[in-house]
Design an enzyme around this catalytic site. Structure first.
Site, PDB file in Angstrom:
ATOM      1  N   HIS A 195      39.447 -25.775  44.251  1.00 15.53           N
ATOM      2  CA  HIS A 195      38.099 -25.563  44.799  1.00 15.53           C
ATOM      3  C   HIS A 195      38.158 -25.062  46.234  1.00 15.53           C
ATOM      4  O   HIS A 195      38.977 -25.508  47.037  1.00 15.53           O
ATOM      5  CB  HIS A 195      37.202 -26.781  44.636  1.00 15.53           C
ATOM      6  CG  HIS A 195      37.590 -28.004  45.415  1.00 15.53           C
ATOM      7  ND1 HIS A 195      37.210 -28.189  46.717  1.00 15.53           N
ATOM      8  CD2 HIS A 195      38.296 -29.112  45.059  1.00 15.53           C
ATOM      9  CE1 HIS A 195      37.663 -29.374  47.131  1.00 15.53           C
ATOM     10  NE2 HIS A 195      38.333 -29.953  46.151  1.00 15.53           N
TER      11      HIS A 195
ATOM     12  N   ASP B 166      42.604 -30.874  51.091  1.00 16.52           N
ATOM     13  CA  ASP B 166      41.541 -30.932  50.096  1.00 16.52           C
ATOM     14  C   ASP B 166      40.532 -29.826  50.338  1.00 16.52           C
ATOM     15  O   ASP B 166      39.596 -29.998  51.093  1.00 16.52           O
ATOM     16  CB  ASP B 166      40.875 -32.307  50.152  1.00 16.52           C
ATOM     17  CG  ASP B 166      39.894 -32.520  49.013  1.00 16.52           C
ATOM     18  OD1 ASP B 166      39.887 -31.719  48.056  1.00 16.52           O
ATOM     19  OD2 ASP B 166      39.133 -33.499  49.089  1.00 16.52           O
TER      20      ASP B 166
ATOM     21  N   GLU C  60      33.007 -28.215  44.684  1.00 17.22           N
ATOM     22  CA  GLU C  60      33.471 -29.349  43.886  1.00 17.22           C
ATOM     23  C   GLU C  60      32.954 -30.649  44.476  1.00 17.22           C
ATOM     24  O   GLU C  60      32.505 -31.544  43.772  1.00 17.22           O
ATOM     25  CB  GLU C  60      35.015 -29.356  43.864  1.00 17.22           C
ATOM     26  CG  GLU C  60      35.634 -30.453  42.972  1.00 17.22           C
ATOM     27  CD  GLU C  60      35.929 -31.756  43.702  1.00 17.22           C
ATOM     28  OE1 GLU C  60      36.180 -32.757  43.016  1.00 17.22           O
ATOM     29  OE2 GLU C  60      35.875 -31.796  44.945  1.00 17.22           O
ATOM     30  N   GLU C  61      33.038 -30.742  45.814  1.00 21.01           N
ATOM     31  CA  GLU C  61      32.845 -32.034  46.478  1.00 21.01           C
ATOM     32  C   GLU C  61      31.446 -32.612  46.310  1.00 21.01           C
ATOM     33  O   GLU C  61      31.276 -33.827  46.257  1.00 21.01           O
ATOM     34  CB  GLU C  61      33.134 -31.897  47.985  1.00 21.01           C
ATOM     35  CG  GLU C  61      34.565 -31.500  48.338  1.00 21.01           C
ATOM     36  CD  GLU C  61      35.585 -32.587  48.044  1.00 21.01           C
ATOM     37  OE1 GLU C  61      35.215 -33.649  47.511  1.00 21.01           O
ATOM     38  OE2 GLU C  61      36.775 -32.362  48.330  1.00 21.01           O
TER      39      GLU C  61
ATOM     40  N   ASP D 143      44.192 -30.034  42.714  1.00 27.69           N
ATOM     41  CA  ASP D 143      43.250 -30.650  43.646  1.00 27.69           C
ATOM     42  C   ASP D 143      43.682 -32.075  43.958  1.00 27.69           C
ATOM     43  O   ASP D 143      42.913 -33.009  43.828  1.00 27.69           O
ATOM     44  CB  ASP D 143      41.824 -30.621  43.062  1.00 27.69           C
ATOM     45  CG  ASP D 143      40.791 -31.207  44.026  1.00 27.69           C
ATOM     46  OD1 ASP D 143      41.079 -31.272  45.228  1.00 27.69           O
ATOM     47  OD2 ASP D 143      39.703 -31.595  43.558  1.00 27.69           O
TER      48      ASP D 143
ATOM     49  N   HIS E  62      39.211 -36.316  53.131  1.00 28.76           N
ATOM     50  CA  HIS E  62      37.798 -36.438  53.518  1.00 28.76           C
ATOM     51  C   HIS E  62      37.595 -36.926  54.948  1.00 28.76           C
ATOM     52  O   HIS E  62      36.558 -37.515  55.259  1.00 28.76           O
ATOM     53  CB  HIS E  62      37.033 -37.359  52.552  1.00 28.76           C
ATOM     54  CG  HIS E  62      36.925 -36.811  51.157  1.00 28.76           C
ATOM     55  ND1 HIS E  62      36.169 -37.416  50.186  1.00 28.76           N
ATOM     56  CD2 HIS E  62      37.486 -35.730  50.552  1.00 28.76           C
ATOM     57  CE1 HIS E  62      36.271 -36.718  49.056  1.00 28.76           C
ATOM     58  NE2 HIS E  62      37.073 -35.696  49.257  1.00 28.76           N
TER      59      HIS E  62
END
Lengths: 481, 481
Positions: B291, B303, B337-338, B365, B436
């Site tokens: 992603h 990420d 995606e998130e 991912d 994140h």
């Protein structure tokens, strides 16, 4: 029990243990019943064994870091920390617990943020160095010129620097000892002056830090008279590495930074002092210290909550030892180490008349790592007594004391009076991942490791305070700043 | 060279190597000169060896993380990332490079800060969970009630919760696989709804994180119709541990938090798609994806910059392999995606007519750790072909593929069509230290490790795209959210 009347007040007979050791009159006042050295060593070894099982410094760190939190010089929390320390010393049962007034500067951090503008817009993570002037309203915007070291900055032309922000990108080496920090920290203190001398409008440094966590590391920096005062900030290591990648790829790097702070009026706070008064030579002072202040970003658990805890737990262990010290153990929790050594200076000045009787000074200010060495800076004949005094540390993994000039920063002003110094070297391999960041929090403490360091610190302090050795005087040196 | 005329376009004769291997006509179009399996294996092994020496995914991560930076759904940087990906695919020489439109939500984070008010004032480090509503003007102030898990929250009385901020303090276990995250992440998505159902005015969670660095970890959370929408934020682990210490010591804990964000109008962005068209079965699709979006706090290097790089470098290696794939390798860099799988949903919908021809889908991912296993979710007879296809991975430290239901989140919507899935499991032991957070930056990438993972990913994708194996269909499952 024969000889019991000779025992100093506070010595508790340990009859069973004495019998076990084949000493009929153990442990009365020691000079009066057995030869000094053998007796003292035995006492120190007993102390060490007791400390090994009892030392519990971590709760002091937790209480200070959680309950008071950040406590920079001049802050309201600085006063709370003083009250906290007085209370702890009284609870321990120290004697002559007192505040000794210290006037400290009061610098407060302003808003801080920075943006990379070129080659691509992106946020940067920075923090002002302590004492930095503020950037102009709306931020300071300029191109960035990178140098690898302060020396390299000294040798480039003013034309390359004028009107720009200088970026000093000196990585710090990870070492167990203080070597990595000693080599890297001059960048932090000196970058602003060196950059301003070349006509720069701002200075940014790669954080004086091991590891690559995205925390910027603050810390002391200085200005010089007759050199323009320009804002100075530390970039988090990942951001410094990114700027370096862009610059190495010949990209134009331009940033806007808002950082700095204001100097408010000075504040009167205090060194907090408490003692275990010596039974035989109360005028002889064995000083153990740490600093009560911290930087403003984290909660100062490692810097210097750990040192404060080592000192308080040492005081606790010695105050309640089976045999009280011959010399006075004096605990000093210094005000404002971080922002100019106010507490250390004030102590040396107000105690100038008795520094000649300070037989040794030790400061715990190097995190919460395990102790691996004791070093000393003392008179020319100190090696032999230092070896005797440190011999009981062997079961704790620490060899005989070695000569070395290192010592805590708060002790610097006492070097003008030749006070001998010792240092319990602690493993600082990870200390500079956290030091002076928001990530200096209680969870970084490993209680058993801190207990080992405390046991070494306490056992050595106890050995010195139980002894009557003359450690001579250290070479006199004036505070270099 | 006999048989050369049978070689598919793009196959470059490797005469010396062919001689070495005792194959006179190596490497012509493989089906036409030797039995499929032996021949394919040989080709895959050659590919693997070449990939092992050539794979260089890290520069893609650097370029995306440094040059585009944070790229959350709906952001301006999201558009920049699309342009970036199109450019990279074209530079590689992929075919049918295109944008496929995707509509994504656009949530933007507001100011965020929090203060502990009781038992002692102190700053707290928090970040809003993605999608959280905003706290009221001036912040949300309330007492805190702690629960260890969502289950525990379910079983306490509304009286204990009403009007308070619920603090769900569930530590995450560090595991090599996705297990730790799978167990911990439901707290993040579900805390706000569970707390609101009990009458809470806000929800805070211990960051879904390994380690104890003082970064708060954001991530997706959801609301439910007919349940009050309350602000939800993650505390950095050190701050969560501190609250827990106070609460365990029976102290009243009261905080004020400012956190949350605003939902702006939806934005049209795109999945970015490019292909290496299969020589023999161009309608058969082997999908490899990652992603393109990231969270807003860091630069999304891990990420999912790492996954994007694995996909692009896989495409690069396969596009320039000595033997082109029989089936079409399709690279999809998914939008958003998130924050709700917009790209995955859009892909499954717009390609619904050809999902029956998707012979396998794989997504990268899970950070930049080393690959240690390949797993698959496919038809009942897939074990044997999967074993054959994964056998060449052995020199890379990866055994025969194992059945397992895990797969990238963007592939979920394709499960409705029974598309077989594979997953290259990467060591995630340290991934959730950074995931994140603002600390997800390029310096966290170890290029050789990412190259190993890419070589495994690429070799397996190549093996599948070179094969004509029927992997059957995976059990059909509807997207559970």
């Amino acid at each position: 029990m024969s000889g019991a009347t000779h025992c100093p007040k506070g010595v508790r007979p340990l009859t069973a243990l004495a019998a076990l050791l084949g000493c009929a009159s153990f442990p009365p006042a020691l000079a009066s019943c057995t030869p000094l050295r053998a007796d003292a060593t035995t006492g120190v070894e007993l102390f060490r064994e007791s400390a090994t099982s009892k030392a519990a410094p971590a709760p002091y760190v937790q209480d200070l870091a959680d309950g008071v939190g950040p406590r920079p010089a001049g802050s309201e929390n600085g006063h709370k920390a003083v009250a906290w320390a007085l209370d702890k010393m009284k609870t321990i049962g120290l004697q002559n617990v007192r505040e000794e007034p210290v006037t400290v500067p009061h610098w407060v951090r302003g808003d801080e943020h920075a943006e990379l503008l070129l080659p691509e817009p992106q946020k940067l993570v920075i923090t002002a160095l302590g004492g930095s002037v503020e950037t102009p309203e709306g931020g300071l915007e300029a191109d960035v010129v990178e140098v690898a070291t302060l020396d390299a900055l000294g040798s480039i032309s003013e034309d390359e620097v004028r009107g720009k922000i200088v970026f000093v990108n000196t990585p710090m080496e990870r070492t167990r000892s203080d070597e990595g920090y000693s080599r890297a920290s001059p960048v932090r203190s000196g970058a602003a002056v060196a950059a301003a001398k070349k006509g720069a409008v701002g200075a940014i440094i790669r954080s004086v830090a091991t590891g690559n966590a995205r925390f910027p590391h603050t810390g002391y920096m200085h200005y010089e008279d007759n050199v323009a005062k320009i804002p100075a900030a530390a970039l988090a290591v990942p951001d410094a590495m990114m700027l370096d990648r862009f610059i190495k790829a010949k990209k134009q790097v331009r940033i806007r930074m808002t950082a700095g702070g204001k100097s408010l009026p000075e504040v009167t706070t205090a060194n907090v002092v408490g003692e275990v008064v010596g039974q035989e030579k109360p005028g002889d002072v064995v000083l153990i210290g740490a600093h009560l202040d911290s930087w403003d970003l984290g909660t100062g658990a490692l810097d210097d909550g750990a040192g404060v805890a080592m000192v308080l737990e040492t005081a606790n262990l010695i105050a309640h030892a089976a045999e009280r010290p011959r010399r006075t153990l004096r605990c000093v929790l210094f005000a404002n180490e971080e922002f100019g050594l106010s507490g250390g200076r004030a102590y040396a000045e107000s105690h100038s008349g008795e520094l000649a009787n300070h037989v040794l000074a030790m400061e715990a200010d190097f995190g919460a790592g395990g102790a691996y060495e004791v070093s000393f800076l003392a008179g020319p004949a100190a090696a032999k007594p230092m070896a005797e005094l440190s011999a009981p540390l062997s079961p704790l993994g620490v060899g005989l004391a070695v000569p070395n000039e290192r010592h805590g920063a708060d002790l610097w002003p006492m070097r003008g009076a030749g006070v001998p110094m010792a240092e319990v070297a602690q493993d600082a391999s990870t200390y500079f991942d956290y030091h002076h960041t928001a990530d200096d929090t209680y969870d970084k403490i490993d209680p058993p490791t801190l207990a080992q360091a405390t046991t070494v610190f306490a056992t050595f302090a106890y050995a010195v305070s139980r002894s009557v050795h003359d450690l001579g005087r250290a070479p006199v040196k004036k505070l270099p700043f």
